[in-house]
Design an enzyme around this catalytic site. Structure first.
Site, mmCIF file in Angstrom:
data_model
loop_
_atom_site.group_PDB
_atom_site.id
_atom_site.type_symbol
_atom_site.label_atom_id
_atom_site.label_comp_id
_atom_site.label_asym_id
_atom_site.label_seq_id
_atom_site.Cartn_x
_atom_site.Cartn_y
_atom_site.Cartn_z
ATOM 1 N N HIS A 132 0.870 -1.189 0.000
ATOM 2 C CA HIS A 132 0.000 0.000 0.000
ATOM 3 C C HIS A 132 0.904 1.235 0.000
ATOM 4 C CE1 HIS A 132 -3.515 2.298 0.220
ATOM 5 N NE2 HIS A 132 -3.990 1.982 1.412
ATOM 6 N N GLN A 135 -0.281 4.828 1.006
ATOM 7 C CA GLN A 135 -0.462 4.976 2.448
ATOM 8 C C GLN A 135 0.868 5.301 3.114
ATOM 9 O OE1 GLN A 135 -3.565 4.663 4.174
ATOM 10 N NE2 GLN A 135 -2.282 5.684 5.687
ATOM 11 N N ARG A 166 -2.984 11.667 2.580
ATOM 12 C CA ARG A 166 -3.071 10.803 1.403
ATOM 13 C C ARG A 166 -3.157 11.661 0.134
ATOM 14 N NH1 ARG A 166 -4.887 5.605 1.590
ATOM 15 N NH2 ARG A 166 -4.457 5.767 -0.636
ATOM 16 N N CYS A 189 -3.956 3.494 9.485
ATOM 17 C CA CYS A 189 -4.283 3.888 8.110
ATOM 18 C C CYS A 189 -5.779 4.127 7.932
ATOM 19 C CB CYS A 189 -3.798 2.818 7.133
ATOM 20 S SG CYS A 189 -4.490 1.186 7.478
ATOM 21 N N ASP A 221 -3.082 -1.548 12.502
ATOM 22 C CA ASP A 221 -4.051 -1.660 11.400
ATOM 23 C C ASP A 221 -4.996 -2.797 11.781
ATOM 24 O OD1 ASP A 221 -5.341 -1.599 8.930
ATOM 25 O OD2 ASP A 221 -3.727 -2.615 7.846
HETATM 26 N N1 CP Z 1 -6.387 3.755 4.217
HETATM 27 C C1 CP Z 1 -7.085 3.448 3.107
HETATM 28 O O1 CP Z 1 -6.539 3.012 2.089
HETATM 29 O O2 CP Z 1 -8.418 3.689 3.213
HETATM 30 P P1 CP Z 1 -9.527 3.281 2.147
HETATM 31 O O3 CP Z 1 -9.643 1.773 2.171
HETATM 32 O O4 CP Z 1 -10.792 3.936 2.638
HETATM 33 O O5 CP Z 1 -9.127 3.774 0.804
HETATM 34 N N1 NVA Z 2 -4.651 -3.910 5.669
HETATM 35 C C1 NVA Z 2 -5.886 -3.285 5.268
HETATM 36 C C2 NVA Z 2 -5.642 -1.861 4.885
HETATM 37 C C3 NVA Z 2 -6.885 -1.101 4.506
HETATM 38 C C4 NVA Z 2 -6.582 0.311 4.074
HETATM 39 C C5 NVA Z 2 -6.513 -4.062 4.133
HETATM 40 O O1 NVA Z 2 -5.793 -4.460 3.210
HETATM 41 O O2 NVA Z 2 -7.717 -4.273 4.162
#
Ligand code: CP
Ligand code: NVA
Length: 327
Positions: free
Chosen positions: A142, A145, A303, A275, A236
């Site tokens: 990600h 993020q 972001r 996040c 997270d």
């Molecule tokens: N942190 C993040 O990526 O949030 P969303 O899933 O809402 O995009």
């Molecule tokens: N680890 C989480 C992050 C969400 C922004 C997922 O992948 O669902």
């Protein structure tokens, strides 16, 4: 007029993709500084339109609030046209391959962002697209993020006394946090339950960057050890999108909740990071996420600024350099 012409000039260098944050490891510090500068430059929004005449398409195979809104608003602020493509509404995954989708979208778009399940899907899209591709979250990475998170830490660096710690799953967000901390020479210590450690390949890539930058990456299965004297505590969700069917996963996370007792081991001015979205009462208590130490909504806002910096760099490098010279 002349200036706008220069700003709109597109570089002819080969396109670059952002699949994990170490794709921009050497430039991460500058990209973050740009995000901070864009955020604080009042006159900027009116004058700087590096995506003027460009369209950025965003494909979502999973839900999103922050990523979708921050890309749509950020692209608009840069003068571009955002186009959101939800998985249920397009041919991808039904009657069209990733490769053909990439080729078609490249004829219309100047950049593509992609939120997918398997990381190999975004790699495949990037391989077949002729325009820059940004990973908007895969099961492994990600990067957007991480760029926003390190921007948040950098904004607050005067009050950060101690290492970055992580308590929770060895997941996509942790992977890019480790890579980003290594890229900026920041020490990180993560605690995960046994069996939920981060991917060894990612850790070894990060270790090689960290050894260049003189920082450390430490791992433990003990949350108290990770957060002791930490300047940042990050967590997270324990169960990520796509893992809902992993029965019993939650049970492995006993003792990993970030609560008032755990944070008492950190530096008194520690920053709490997440996040989002958060499962309140599961990986974090209301008392911690709503405390004065929490910067979760700064992360969410950042972001957009971090992605605006990345989009400018990736879709109009000439404008990026011009802006640097002007300010
Ligand atoms: N942190 C993040 O990526 O949030 P969303 O899933 O809402 O995009
Ligand atoms: N680890 C989480 C992050 C969400 C922004 C997922 O992948 O669902």
């Amino acid at each position: 007029m002349v200036l706008q012409g220069i700003l709109n000039m597109k570089e002819t260098e080969p396109k670059r993709d952002l699949l994990s944050i170490d794709d921009f490891s050497d430039e991460l510090s500058q990209l973050i500084d740009w995000g901070i500068r864009m955020k604080n430059d009042d006159g900027f929004a009116d004058g700087f339109k590096p995506l003027d005449g460009m369209s950025i398409g965003s494909i979502y195979e999973k839900p999103s609030t922050r990523t979708r809104v921050s890309f749509e608003v950020g692209v608009s602020k840069l003068g571009g046209q955002p186009l959101t493509l939800l998985a249920n509404d397009i041919q991808l995954g039904k009657s069209e391959s990733i490769a053909d989708t990439a080729a078609v979208l490249s004829r219309f778009m100047d950049g593509i962002t992609y939120r997918c399940f398997g990381h190999s899907d975004v790699q495949e899209l990037a391989e077949h697209a002729t325009v820059p591709v940004i990973n908007a979250l895969s099961d492994m990475h990600h990067p957007c993020q991480a760029a926003a998170d390190l921007m948040t830490i950098k904004e607050m660096e005067n009050s950060v006394n101690g290492h970055v710690s992580w308590v929770g799953d060895g997941n996509n967000v942790l992977h890019d946090l480790i890579l980003a901390c290594a890229s900026l020479g920041i020490d990180i210590k993560y605690a995960t339950p046994v069996g939920f450690e981060p991917d060894p390949g990612v850790v070894s890539r990060a270790a090689s960057i960290a050894s260049d930058r003189g920082s450390s990456i430490k791992s433990t299965n003990d949350p108290i050890e990770a957060v002791s004297d930490a300047g940042v505590i990050y967590t997270d969700v324990f169960v990520s999108m796509g893992e809902e069917g992993m029965k019993g996963k939650l049970e492995a996370f006993g003792g990993f909740q970030v609560n008032e007792n755990l944070v008492s081991h950190a530096d008194s001015e520690y920053l709490f990071m997440h996040c989002l979205p958060a499962h309140r009462g599961e990986e974090v208590t209301d008392g911690v996420i709503d405390s004065e130490n929490s910067v979760v909504f700064d992360q969410a806002e950042n972001r957009m600024w971090a992605q605006m910096s990345l989009l400018t760099r990736m879709c109009n490098e000439a404008a990026w350099h011009t802006y640097n010279e002007l300010y």
